[in-house]
Design a protein around this motif. Structure first.
Motif, PDB file in Angstrom:
ATOM      1  N   LEU A 122      55.081   7.736   9.385  1.00 21.82           N
ATOM      2  CA  LEU A 122      53.872   6.800  10.855  1.00 21.82           C
ATOM      3  C   LEU A 122      52.836   7.477  10.796  1.00 21.82           C
ATOM      4  O   LEU A 122      51.844   7.496  11.098  1.00 21.82           O
ATOM      5  CB  LEU A 122      54.679   7.116  11.888  1.00 21.82           C
ATOM      6  CG  LEU A 122      56.423   6.749  12.218  1.00 21.82           C
ATOM      7  CD1 LEU A 122      57.043   7.332  13.161  1.00 21.82           C
ATOM      8  CD2 LEU A 122      55.565   5.458  13.162  1.00 21.82           C
ATOM      9  N   TYR A 123      53.026   9.041   9.852  1.00 28.23           N
ATOM     10  CA  TYR A 123      51.600  10.290   9.958  1.00 28.23           C
ATOM     11  C   TYR A 123      50.651   9.170   9.301  1.00 28.23           C
ATOM     12  O   TYR A 123      49.311   9.495   9.819  1.00 28.23           O
ATOM     13  CB  TYR A 123      52.007  11.620   9.430  1.00 28.23           C
ATOM     14  CG  TYR A 123      50.946  12.803  10.017  1.00 28.23           C
ATOM     15  CD1 TYR A 123      50.460  13.050  10.842  1.00 28.23           C
ATOM     16  CD2 TYR A 123      50.209  12.311   8.393  1.00 28.23           C
ATOM     17  CE1 TYR A 123      49.248  13.984  10.935  1.00 28.23           C
ATOM     18  CE2 TYR A 123      49.223  13.961   8.375  1.00 28.23           C
ATOM     19  CZ  TYR A 123      48.680  13.991  10.076  1.00 28.23           C
ATOM     20  OH  TYR A 123      48.076  15.151   9.589  1.00 28.23           O
ATOM     21  N   VAL A 178      54.396  11.667  15.598  1.00 29.88           N
ATOM     22  CA  VAL A 178      53.313  12.068  14.810  1.00 29.88           C
ATOM     23  C   VAL A 178      52.383  13.118  15.239  1.00 29.88           C
ATOM     24  O   VAL A 178      51.749  14.515  14.172  1.00 29.88           O
ATOM     25  CB  VAL A 178      51.949  11.132  15.079  1.00 29.88           C
ATOM     26  CG1 VAL A 178      50.538  11.157  14.608  1.00 29.88           C
ATOM     27  CG2 VAL A 178      52.479   9.832  14.647  1.00 29.88           C
ATOM     28  N   LYS A 179      52.239  13.708  16.673  1.00 31.51           N
ATOM     29  CA  LYS A 179      52.111  15.386  16.938  1.00 31.51           C
ATOM     30  C   LYS A 179      52.755  16.506  16.729  1.00 31.51           C
ATOM     31  O   LYS A 179      52.236  16.735  16.493  1.00 31.51           O
ATOM     32  CB  LYS A 179      52.107  14.961  18.598  1.00 31.51           C
ATOM     33  CG  LYS A 179      51.215  14.336  19.623  1.00 31.51           C
ATOM     34  CD  LYS A 179      51.307  14.907  21.066  1.00 31.51           C
ATOM     35  CE  LYS A 179      50.104  12.976  21.124  1.00 31.51           C
ATOM     36  NZ  LYS A 179      50.768  13.295  22.568  1.00 31.51           N
ATOM     37  N   TYR A 183      49.096   6.200  11.138  1.00 29.37           N
ATOM     38  CA  TYR A 183      48.236   6.888  12.807  1.00 29.37           C
ATOM     39  C   TYR A 183      47.187   7.084  12.179  1.00 29.37           C
ATOM     40  O   TYR A 183      45.818   7.169  12.472  1.00 29.37           O
ATOM     41  CB  TYR A 183      48.878   8.004  13.391  1.00 29.37           C
ATOM     42  CG  TYR A 183      48.193   8.823  14.479  1.00 29.37           C
ATOM     43  CD1 TYR A 183      47.760   8.154  15.263  1.00 29.37           C
ATOM     44  CD2 TYR A 183      47.830   9.608  13.567  1.00 29.37           C
ATOM     45  CE1 TYR A 183      47.631   9.205  16.366  1.00 29.37           C
ATOM     46  CE2 TYR A 183      46.364  10.628  14.652  1.00 29.37           C
ATOM     47  CZ  TYR A 183      46.587  10.187  16.136  1.00 29.37           C
ATOM     48  OH  TYR A 183      45.974  10.605  17.143  1.00 29.37           O
ATOM     49  N   ASN A 184      46.990   7.877  10.743  1.00 28.07           N
ATOM     50  CA  ASN A 184      45.745   8.182   9.945  1.00 28.07           C
ATOM     51  C   ASN A 184      44.381   7.269   9.851  1.00 28.07           C
ATOM     52  O   ASN A 184      43.573   6.557   9.874  1.00 28.07           O
ATOM     53  CB  ASN A 184      46.227   9.204   9.548  1.00 28.07           C
ATOM     54  CG  ASN A 184      45.786  10.725   9.744  1.00 28.07           C
ATOM     55  OD1 ASN A 184      45.436  10.825  10.212  1.00 28.07           O
ATOM     56  ND2 ASN A 184      46.725  11.414   8.897  1.00 28.07           N
ATOM     57  N   ASP A 191      54.276   8.377  18.730  1.00 27.03           N
ATOM     58  CA  ASP A 191      53.222   9.321  18.652  1.00 27.03           C
ATOM     59  C   ASP A 191      53.917  10.652  19.134  1.00 27.03           C
ATOM     60  O   ASP A 191      52.952  11.870  18.432  1.00 27.03           O
ATOM     61  CB  ASP A 191      52.104   8.959  20.571  1.00 27.03           C
ATOM     62  CG  ASP A 191      51.428   7.596  20.052  1.00 27.03           C
ATOM     63  OD1 ASP A 191      51.411   7.695  19.180  1.00 27.03           O
ATOM     64  OD2 ASP A 191      51.641   6.986  21.399  1.00 27.03           O
ATOM     65  N   TYR A 205      44.130   5.802  12.911  1.00 26.50           N
ATOM     66  CA  TYR A 205      42.299   6.509  14.074  1.00 26.50           C
ATOM     67  C   TYR A 205      41.211   6.185  12.922  1.00 26.50           C
ATOM     68  O   TYR A 205      40.575   6.259  13.611  1.00 26.50           O
ATOM     69  CB  TYR A 205      43.341   7.684  13.966  1.00 26.50           C
ATOM     70  CG  TYR A 205      42.603   9.208  14.603  1.00 26.50           C
ATOM     71  CD1 TYR A 205      42.178   8.733  15.535  1.00 26.50           C
ATOM     72  CD2 TYR A 205      41.370   9.968  13.847  1.00 26.50           C
ATOM     73  CE1 TYR A 205      41.387   9.975  16.763  1.00 26.50           C
ATOM     74  CE2 TYR A 205      40.143  10.609  14.525  1.00 26.50           C
ATOM     75  CZ  TYR A 205      40.648  10.989  14.860  1.00 26.50           C
ATOM     76  OH  TYR A 205      39.363  11.526  15.878  1.00 26.50           O
TER      77      TYR A 205
END
Length: 131
Positions: A120-121, A41-42, A124-125, A38, A128
């Motif tokens: 990872l990004y 990703v942030k 996550y997308n 996380d 999400y």
């Protein structure tokens, strides 16, 4: 662009461990930082491709390897670290603040790990957007 992380000298609860370079003629330091997916990703969302300005090989897209990284992050996040680790970040300056135990990186650059961070990004997308 600045990144801030908490650190501890206590190995039992350390988020960041500090090592001095073996060469006494330099003031270089190495930090081992444990980041969650996380947090990575942030960082990627906040700084976008600025994190990779100094890297030789940028994100190669959803090729065979990166698709496997994304699949692992989506389907088996609990074991992701076992297969994908070792991101290297350099910076122009690094400052430790004793009072609030933070490590501050000025102009951080990911020089090894673009495939992992960008995968990872993407994972996550994907999650999400599904939820």
């Amino acid at each position: 662009m600045w990144i801030k992380y908490r650190f501890s000298d206590n190995l039992e609860d350390a988020h960041i461990l500090k090592f001095k370079a073996k060469d006494n003629n330099t003031n270089k330091k190495t930090y081992v930082v444990i980041l969650t997916g996380d947090e990575l990703v942030k960082l990627r969302a906040k700084y976008r491709n600025q994190l990779f300005d100094k890297i030789v090989r940028t994100f190669l897209g959803k090729n065979k390897i990166n698709s496997k990284i994304i699949e692992c992050a989506v389907n088996t996040p609990g074991i992701f670290y076992c297969f994908n680790n070792g991101i290297s970040i350099t910076c122009d300056r690094c400052k430790e603040t004793i009072e609030n135990k933070k490590l501050i990186l000025e102009q951080p650059q990911i020089i090894n790990g673009a495939q992992t961070v960008n995968s990872l990004y993407e994972a996550y997308n994907r999650l999400y957007l599904q939820n």
